[in-house]
Design an enzyme around this catalytic site. Sequence first.
Site, PDB file in Angstrom:
ATOM      1  N   GLY A  61       0.781  -1.227   0.000  1.00 15.81           N
ATOM      2  CA  GLY A  61       0.000   0.000   0.000  1.00 15.81           C
ATOM      3  C   GLY A  61       0.814   1.279   0.000  1.00 15.81           C
ATOM      4  O   GLY A  61       0.238   2.366   0.049  1.00 15.81           O
TER       5      GLY A  61
ATOM      6  N   ASP B  10       7.022  -7.931   5.075  1.00 15.23           N
ATOM      7  CA  ASP B  10       7.521  -8.610   3.882  1.00 15.23           C
ATOM      8  C   ASP B  10       6.417  -9.530   3.397  1.00 15.23           C
ATOM      9  O   ASP B  10       5.984 -10.429   4.120  1.00 15.23           O
ATOM     10  CB  ASP B  10       8.779  -9.393   4.244  1.00 15.23           C
ATOM     11  CG  ASP B  10       9.342 -10.200   3.084  1.00 15.23           C
ATOM     12  OD1 ASP B  10       8.679 -10.300   2.028  1.00 15.23           O
ATOM     13  OD2 ASP B  10      10.450 -10.747   3.247  1.00 15.23           O
TER      14      ASP B  10
ATOM     15  N   TYR C 265       7.293 -13.209 -13.921  1.00 17.29           N
ATOM     16  CA  TYR C 265       6.165 -12.331 -13.597  1.00 17.29           C
ATOM     17  C   TYR C 265       4.867 -12.909 -14.152  1.00 17.29           C
ATOM     18  O   TYR C 265       3.854 -13.003 -13.445  1.00 17.29           O
ATOM     19  CB  TYR C 265       6.410 -10.936 -14.173  1.00 17.29           C
ATOM     20  CG  TYR C 265       5.317  -9.939 -13.857  1.00 17.29           C
ATOM     21  CD1 TYR C 265       5.270  -9.316 -12.622  1.00 17.29           C
ATOM     22  CD2 TYR C 265       4.331  -9.630 -14.795  1.00 17.29           C
ATOM     23  CE1 TYR C 265       4.269  -8.401 -12.316  1.00 17.29           C
ATOM     24  CE2 TYR C 265       3.326  -8.721 -14.504  1.00 17.29           C
ATOM     25  CZ  TYR C 265       3.300  -8.111 -13.256  1.00 17.29           C
ATOM     26  OH  TYR C 265       2.309  -7.217 -12.962  1.00 17.29           O
TER      27      TYR C 265
ATOM     28  N   LYS D  99       1.660 -14.321 -11.917  1.00 18.16           N
ATOM     29  CA  LYS D  99       0.334 -13.725 -11.996  1.00 18.16           C
ATOM     30  C   LYS D  99      -0.705 -14.739 -12.491  1.00 18.16           C
ATOM     31  O   LYS D  99      -1.875 -14.681 -12.084  1.00 18.16           O
ATOM     32  CB  LYS D  99       0.358 -12.493 -12.903  1.00 18.16           C
ATOM     33  CG  LYS D  99       1.177 -11.343 -12.330  1.00 18.16           C
ATOM     34  CD  LYS D  99       0.661 -10.887 -10.967  1.00 18.16           C
ATOM     35  CE  LYS D  99       1.374  -9.661 -10.448  1.00 18.16           C
ATOM     36  NZ  LYS D  99       0.822  -9.171  -9.167  1.00 18.16           N
TER      37      LYS D  99
END
Length: 282
Positions: A20, A69, A187, A191
């Site tokens: 965030g 983490d 990546y 995902k």
Amino acid sequence: MGLGQGDGLLAGKVAVVTGGANGIGRACCERFAEEGADVVVADILDERGIDTIAAVEKKGRRAAYVHADASSPTDNETVMQHAVDLFGGIDVLVTAAGIATADYRGDRPEASARRAARHAREQPDAMRRFSDLRLSDWQKVLDVNLTGTMLSVQAAARAMLDLGRRGSIITIASIAAKHPAAGAPAYSVSKAGVWMLTKYAARVLGPAGIRVNAIGPGFIETNMGEMIRGLPDLEERLLADVPLGRMGTAREVADAALFLAGQQSSYFTGEMLHPDGGFYTD
């Protein structure tokens, strides 16, 4: 002046946002606060996390920051317990913590972009970049993006179940979850895993009234998006596949998260929304 309990689409709700401190995660924190939610921000970027807290409080909501983490089971438990202890529970989770490459730093986007550009110049052959990918680099991305998402979803679900609380869990996937040309191998695979995790969690948590959905953003103007900006040829090629002809904004992704967080999406679970400018039109 703060919002009253009856104001906003998320009035009286508690949201936890991993990652965030900047980008999509910060945009979600601010957007949720505008709609009445109190927010717990989890990240490793302490200074930026504190800035996010200040932005949330400026909108009249309560906020707390936890250094965490994403790949640590203990840290994830600490984040969720902090939300329960401080604000009484968890209604919404957004798993925005993520990295594009093993050496990506969210607080140093320009340096990350330069490294990506240098790597592309040094090894322009995509086949060699794939075949020479180091296991440690592969594992780091999966640890944060996929395992980190799993740990956050687990910890939030436990808190919701223990309190008998219905809720909305929103994972941040990517268009790369479904299209291999939209991201680097680790990546894209991470995902894709997030997307399958989302569907699995939606099926098993649905009977408890916990909805689990994903957002698969396209090319977004965030710190991570700076890596695309650092490769002009890549940016031009990627945007050629976007009918709207531009990168999206973190706010536009946060608006999708707001929809999934609130009652407007009460019959949505196991779905992925794509704020992607029309990337998926074929």
